[in-house]
Motif scaffolding. Structure first.
Motif, PDB file in Angstrom:
ATOM      1  N   ALA A 207       0.834  -1.211   0.000  1.00  0.00           N
ATOM      2  CA  ALA A 207       0.000   0.000   0.000  1.00  0.00           C
ATOM      3  C   ALA A 207       0.864   1.255   0.000  1.00  0.00           C
ATOM      4  CB  ALA A 207      -0.942  -0.014   1.216  1.00  0.00           C
ATOM      5  N   MET A 208       1.933   1.243   0.821  1.00  0.00           N
ATOM      6  CA  MET A 208       2.798   2.434   0.897  1.00  0.00           C
ATOM      7  C   MET A 208       3.565   2.642  -0.415  1.00  0.00           C
ATOM      8  SD  MET A 208       4.175   2.822   4.862  1.00  0.00           S
ATOM      9  CE  MET A 208       5.260   1.410   4.821  1.00  0.00           C
ATOM     10  N   ALA A 209       3.783   1.554  -1.148  1.00  0.00           N
ATOM     11  CA  ALA A 209       4.508   1.678  -2.419  1.00  0.00           C
ATOM     12  C   ALA A 209       3.701   2.470  -3.448  1.00  0.00           C
ATOM     13  CB  ALA A 209       4.851   0.293  -2.965  1.00  0.00           C
ATOM     14  N   VAL A 210       2.368   2.409  -3.352  1.00  0.00           N
ATOM     15  CA  VAL A 210       1.546   3.121  -4.339  1.00  0.00           C
ATOM     16  C   VAL A 210       0.925   4.402  -3.772  1.00  0.00           C
ATOM     17  CG1 VAL A 210       1.009   1.021  -5.657  1.00  0.00           C
ATOM     18  CG2 VAL A 210      -0.545   1.762  -3.813  1.00  0.00           C
ATOM     19  N   CYS A 211       1.162   4.665  -2.491  1.00  0.00           N
ATOM     20  CA  CYS A 211       0.551   5.864  -1.883  1.00  0.00           C
ATOM     21  C   CYS A 211       1.513   6.424  -0.843  1.00  0.00           C
ATOM     22  CB  CYS A 211      -0.790   5.507  -1.239  1.00  0.00           C
ATOM     23  SG  CYS A 211      -1.585   6.902  -0.422  1.00  0.00           S
ATOM     24  N   GLU A 212       2.014   7.631  -1.096  1.00  0.00           N
ATOM     25  CA  GLU A 212       3.008   8.186  -0.172  1.00  0.00           C
ATOM     26  C   GLU A 212       2.354   8.931   0.982  1.00  0.00           C
ATOM     27  OE1 GLU A 212       2.235   9.452  -2.993  1.00  0.00           O
ATOM     28  OE2 GLU A 212       2.164  11.642  -2.853  1.00  0.00           O
ATOM     29  N   ASP A 213       1.036   9.086   0.953  1.00  0.00           N
ATOM     30  CA  ASP A 213       0.410   9.871   2.024  1.00  0.00           C
ATOM     31  C   ASP A 213      -0.809   9.185   2.637  1.00  0.00           C
ATOM     32  OD1 ASP A 213      -0.971  10.189  -0.305  1.00  0.00           O
ATOM     33  OD2 ASP A 213      -1.134  12.378  -0.190  1.00  0.00           O
ATOM     34  N   ILE A 214      -0.637   7.887   2.982  1.00  0.00           N
ATOM     35  CA  ILE A 214      -1.662   7.228   3.792  1.00  0.00           C
ATOM     36  C   ILE A 214      -1.783   8.036   5.081  1.00  0.00           C
ATOM     37  CG2 ILE A 214      -2.223   5.133   5.104  1.00  0.00           C
ATOM     38  CD1 ILE A 214      -0.687   3.549   2.942  1.00  0.00           C
ATOM     39  N   ARG A 215      -3.022   8.300   5.512  1.00  0.00           N
ATOM     40  CA  ARG A 215      -3.199   9.205   6.672  1.00  0.00           C
ATOM     41  C   ARG A 215      -2.937   8.484   7.987  1.00  0.00           C
ATOM     42  NH1 ARG A 215      -3.513  13.232   2.871  1.00  0.00           N
ATOM     43  NH2 ARG A 215      -5.613  13.483   2.031  1.00  0.00           N
ATOM     44  N   ILE A 216      -3.539   7.324   8.137  1.00  0.00           N
ATOM     45  CA  ILE A 216      -3.411   6.593   9.406  1.00  0.00           C
ATOM     46  C   ILE A 216      -3.778   5.139   9.154  1.00  0.00           C
ATOM     47  CG2 ILE A 216      -5.811   7.081  10.175  1.00  0.00           C
ATOM     48  CD1 ILE A 216      -4.530   7.396  13.058  1.00  0.00           C
ATOM     49  N   MET A 217      -3.151   4.233   9.935  1.00  0.00           N
ATOM     50  CA  MET A 217      -3.473   2.804   9.845  1.00  0.00           C
ATOM     51  C   MET A 217      -3.595   2.259  11.266  1.00  0.00           C
ATOM     52  SD  MET A 217      -0.967   1.382   6.810  1.00  0.00           S
ATOM     53  CE  MET A 217       0.603   2.067   7.372  1.00  0.00           C
ATOM     54  N   ARG A 218      -4.421   1.248  11.437  1.00  0.00           N
ATOM     55  CA  ARG A 218      -4.516   0.511  12.705  1.00  0.00           C
ATOM     56  C   ARG A 218      -4.833  -0.938  12.384  1.00  0.00           C
ATOM     57  NH1 ARG A 218      -5.641   4.009  17.337  1.00  0.00           N
ATOM     58  NH2 ARG A 218      -4.022   5.544  17.006  1.00  0.00           N
ATOM     59  N   ASP A 219      -4.453  -1.842  13.293  1.00  0.00           N
ATOM     60  CA  ASP A 219      -4.974  -3.203  13.162  1.00  0.00           C
ATOM     61  C   ASP A 219      -6.128  -3.355  14.150  1.00  0.00           C
ATOM     62  OD1 ASP A 219      -3.036  -3.089  15.228  1.00  0.00           O
ATOM     63  OD2 ASP A 219      -2.703  -5.241  15.140  1.00  0.00           O
ATOM     64  N   PRO A 220      -7.283  -3.702  13.653  1.00  0.00           N
ATOM     65  CA  PRO A 220      -8.486  -3.706  14.492  1.00  0.00           C
ATOM     66  C   PRO A 220      -8.569  -4.969  15.346  1.00  0.00           C
ATOM     67  CG  PRO A 220      -9.067  -4.246  12.234  1.00  0.00           C
ATOM     68  CD  PRO A 220      -7.586  -4.019  12.250  1.00  0.00           C
ATOM     69  N   THR A 221      -7.814  -4.993  16.442  1.00  0.00           N
ATOM     70  CA  THR A 221      -7.786  -6.164  17.325  1.00  0.00           C
ATOM     71  C   THR A 221      -8.935  -6.071  18.335  1.00  0.00           C
ATOM     72  OG1 THR A 221      -6.110  -5.114  18.708  1.00  0.00           O
ATOM     73  CG2 THR A 221      -5.311  -6.504  16.939  1.00  0.00           C
ATOM     74  N   ARG A 222      -8.593  -6.040  19.630  1.00  0.00           N
ATOM     75  CA  ARG A 222      -9.649  -5.941  20.653  1.00  0.00           C
ATOM     76  C   ARG A 222     -10.626  -4.819  20.333  1.00  0.00           C
ATOM     77  NH1 ARG A 222      -6.384  -4.953  26.077  1.00  0.00           N
ATOM     78  NH2 ARG A 222      -4.883  -4.152  24.585  1.00  0.00           N
ATOM     79  N   GLY A 223     -11.905  -5.101  20.432  1.00  0.00           N
ATOM     80  CA  GLY A 223     -12.893  -4.063  20.159  1.00  0.00           C
ATOM     81  C   GLY A 223     -13.260  -3.992  18.686  1.00  0.00           C
ATOM     82  N   GLY A 224     -12.464  -4.656  17.831  1.00  0.00           N
ATOM     83  CA  GLY A 224     -12.803  -4.801  16.427  1.00  0.00           C
ATOM     84  C   GLY A 224     -12.828  -3.505  15.629  1.00  0.00           C
ATOM     85  N   LEU A 225     -13.459  -3.597  14.456  1.00  0.00           N
ATOM     86  CA  LEU A 225     -13.563  -2.450  13.546  1.00  0.00           C
ATOM     87  C   LEU A 225     -14.262  -1.275  14.230  1.00  0.00           C
ATOM     88  CD1 LEU A 225     -13.251  -1.398  10.576  1.00  0.00           C
ATOM     89  CD2 LEU A 225     -15.550  -2.325  10.154  1.00  0.00           C
ATOM     90  N   SER A 226     -15.269  -1.578  15.052  1.00  0.00           N
ATOM     91  CA  SER A 226     -16.029  -0.503  15.715  1.00  0.00           C
ATOM     92  C   SER A 226     -15.115   0.379  16.557  1.00  0.00           C
ATOM     93  CB  SER A 226     -17.105  -1.098  16.636  1.00  0.00           C
ATOM     94  OG  SER A 226     -17.942  -1.969  15.939  1.00  0.00           O
ATOM     95  N   SER A 227     -14.259  -0.257  17.369  1.00  0.00           N
ATOM     96  CA  SER A 227     -13.390   0.534  18.239  1.00  0.00           C
ATOM     97  C   SER A 227     -12.344   1.296  17.431  1.00  0.00           C
ATOM     98  CB  SER A 227     -12.710  -0.361  19.276  1.00  0.00           C
ATOM     99  OG  SER A 227     -13.642  -0.684  20.290  1.00  0.00           O
ATOM    100  N   THR A 228     -11.787   0.636  16.422  1.00  0.00           N
ATOM    101  CA  THR A 228     -10.758   1.306  15.620  1.00  0.00           C
ATOM    102  C   THR A 228     -11.308   2.551  14.931  1.00  0.00           C
ATOM    103  OG1 THR A 228      -9.572  -0.750  15.271  1.00  0.00           O
ATOM    104  CG2 THR A 228      -9.164   1.003  13.687  1.00  0.00           C
ATOM    105  N   LEU A 229     -12.472   2.427  14.307  1.00  0.00           N
ATOM    106  CA  LEU A 229     -13.047   3.595  13.623  1.00  0.00           C
ATOM    107  C   LEU A 229     -13.379   4.696  14.620  1.00  0.00           C
ATOM    108  CD1 LEU A 229     -15.341   1.893  10.941  1.00  0.00           C
ATOM    109  CD2 LEU A 229     -13.017   2.813  10.660  1.00  0.00           C
ATOM    110  N   ASN A 230     -13.871   4.307  15.805  1.00  0.00           N
ATOM    111  CA  ASN A 230     -14.157   5.320  16.820  1.00  0.00           C
ATOM    112  C   ASN A 230     -12.884   5.992  17.335  1.00  0.00           C
ATOM    113  OD1 ASN A 230     -17.066   5.830  17.803  1.00  0.00           O
ATOM    114  ND2 ASN A 230     -17.042   3.649  17.291  1.00  0.00           N
ATOM    115  N   GLU A 231     -11.778   5.233  17.406  1.00  0.00           N
ATOM    116  CA  GLU A 231     -10.507   5.855  17.783  1.00  0.00           C
ATOM    117  C   GLU A 231     -10.098   6.916  16.755  1.00  0.00           C
ATOM    118  OE1 GLU A 231      -8.828   1.787  19.836  1.00  0.00           O
ATOM    119  OE2 GLU A 231      -7.554   2.763  18.341  1.00  0.00           O
ATOM    120  N   PHE A 232     -10.390   6.631  15.495  1.00  0.00           N
ATOM    121  CA  PHE A 232     -10.045   7.602  14.443  1.00  0.00           C
ATOM    122  C   PHE A 232     -10.810   8.923  14.604  1.00  0.00           C
ATOM    123  CE2 PHE A 232      -8.874   4.202  10.975  1.00  0.00           C
ATOM    124  CZ  PHE A 232      -7.678   3.955  11.627  1.00  0.00           C
ATOM    125  N   VAL A 233     -12.065   8.850  15.009  1.00  0.00           N
ATOM    126  CA  VAL A 233     -12.893  10.071  14.998  1.00  0.00           C
ATOM    127  C   VAL A 233     -13.005  10.767  16.360  1.00  0.00           C
ATOM    128  CG1 VAL A 233     -14.291   9.205  13.071  1.00  0.00           C
ATOM    129  CG2 VAL A 233     -15.083   8.836  15.431  1.00  0.00           C
TER     130      VAL A 233
END
Lengths: 336, 336
Positions: A207-233
């Motif tokens: 992904a980084m090879a084709v995009c030099e400005d990815i804003r943020i990444m996380r691995d959605p472990t405990r709490g799943g996608l719901s928690s990760t997206l909420n951490e973002f906002v």
């Protein structure tokens, strides 16, 4: 916090975990890197930009379909480095073992760690073993800490997120949580459930090879996608809108969730990445990730919006809208 | 190792711990830095020489005279870096907490960590919190991993040790082990017993300032002075001869050892360093360390000899000689 006690929800990656960190750990320990609450700290030592992270693994059961605590301990920490945009290099391994634990099991676990380390291209270079009396632990707990070298394309973080950005997942949601839950409860389910436990750095590299400005990444472990997206906002001037139909969920995971009333977006993942990137580069990122078997289901699941600041909103398959919140109470303790 | 189980002695820092590491961990994980079995790994990342280490702390009781598990978790890991000749810079903190643990105690522990970090000049930059069900841990366990920057004067290790070198300790032996044991067993002893729990880097900095070729350093924690000296000579063409009368032991520690039949040289220390250095520089090192209150009892306790290869021999106060072995069975589980 006088008179209060620690509950399982303080460790579930949801709202209580965040409160504990924000109200106790950050004010007391007070380092700006800790206060960023990222998956790893970014440090510059003698001009070299590095990432440093730690994770204790207390999963139960220690052997599960698709992995074991040893594999998880290596990939979990390697992934925390990877999502900061760092190539995982070195790991430490701190074992806490309960007296009476079978040597055979320990050998299997160490073998898994070794194989996972080789797969992830990391080296276990330092370790520590403590043994506690029978009853003072549950089998084995493994802490791994890791050092990685930050890429020049490492995400700049939340401050770089812009309205209109794409929200991307690298694959299906909930596989790890569903597999561990089914194993733990000895559910007699015919459908094959497997943890996705794996190192995501190869996907992130693509992904980084084709995009030099990815804003943020996380691995959605405990709490799943719901928690990760909420951490973002959380506390941000923007929100996220996702489309339920766009989020990949494997059929067996969907089935167990429907059966038991769980939400697959709250279930843990151990081999997936969620990222925010400029919308115009999202198609290239998806294509790059899909070139790896690990990323064959990579998908754009939504966009950053100014319509719901601080909120995650989902357009449901039946055409409605609902707010996705962080988990509060613990549905699955000891999932990682 | 089929059919075998883990016993407390696999975690006591003595012979069984060493066997487990040498026979299982090192062959499986196989990195040369792990195989060195030093207190920390030495890594070169992008031209910068660093030390990296990990330690899980499972001490019982968690509060003891002279410290608590939080202070210990910071100083223990900082000391593992320091004895490699590295200035401790950054720590991670991985908590495993038992459900029901009092928030007040957690606050005290985090406060101790904060104070100890400030004293040691290190920053806690990343963390992780897991909560396990009541009965699946004993209160709280803390893993800290650490990164330090290696000095150009960092010891070259065992291969640089020469016959005739001096063996030096920075102060009295056995204080931590004796204090924790007395607290745990609620011994009604009038004599004041205090753990020596403290960061040794300031002492080491002083020693390295006056000696550019210290051979090796260790902090004699689990297994005490006996295990550390045996680690120095194991499989080496040299031995070590020490003089019992030259090893500083505080009176209350001596008293509790005589009462209970313990050997103060087997008791853990958490604020001391044992080093081997060229004999002609030993007096300068002692003088330098004694300029700090932490090192006021620094002493030359013996020499490296070719008389007993692979062995540690002690000249006793009554004029005899005896071999000092590593501990095998566990006299004190969960001492750190």
């Amino acid at each position: 916090m006088s008179g209060k006690i620690i509950t399982l929800s303080h460790g579930n990656g949801g709202r209580r975990s965040h409160e504990l960190i924000a109200k106790l750990f950050v004010p007391a320990l007070g380092h700006p890197e800790l206060a960023r609450l990222a998956d790893a700290a970014c440090l510059t030592i003698n001009g070299t930009n590095m990432a440093f992270t730690t994770d204790s693994h207390v999963i139960s059961p220690i052997f599960f379909p698709g992995g074991d605590i040893g594999k998880l301990a290596v990939t979990g920490t390697a992934n925390d480095l990877a999502v900061m945009g760092a190539k995982p290099l070195y790991l430490s391994c701190g074992l806490i073992i309960e007296e009476g634990f079978e040597m055979d099991k320990l050998e299997l676990i160490i073998k898994s760690m070794s194989e996972a380390a080789e797969d992830a291209g990391v080296h276990v270079v330092t370790g520590d073993t403590k043994v506690v009396e029978k009853g003072a632990a549950d089998g084995i707990y493994i802490n791994t800490s890791g050092i990685g070298m930050l890429s020049e394309r490492a995400p700049r973080g939340l401050s770089s997120v812009a309205v209109g950005d794409a929200v991307i997942v690298s694959g299906s949601m909930g596989d790890h949580g569903a597999a561990v839950y089914a194993e733990r409860e000895s559910l007699l389910i015919k459908a094959p459930l497997h943890s996705d436990c794996d190192c995501v750095f190869p996907l992130i590299e693509r992904a980084m090879a084709v995009c030099e400005d990815i804003r943020i990444m996380r691995d959605p472990t405990r709490g799943g996608l719901s928690s990760t997206l909420n951490e973002f906002v959380m506390d941000q001037p923007f929100g996220i809108e996702i489309h339920e139909a766009a989020v990949p969920v494997n059929d067996p995971v969907r089935a167990i969730c429907e059966l038991l009333g769980f939400d697959p977006f709250n279930l843990a993942n151990e081999g997936k990445v969620v990222m925010v990137a400029p919308y115009e580069k999202a198609a290239n990122i998806i294509e790059a990730m899909r070139s790896s078997p690990l990323g064959s289901e990579a998908s754009i699941i939504g966009r950053v919006t100014d319509r719901y600041p601080g909120r995650v909103c989902m357009k449901t398959v039946v055409g409605g809208e609902r707010i996705i919140d962080m988990i509060v109470e613990e549905p699955f303790p000891r999932i990682c």
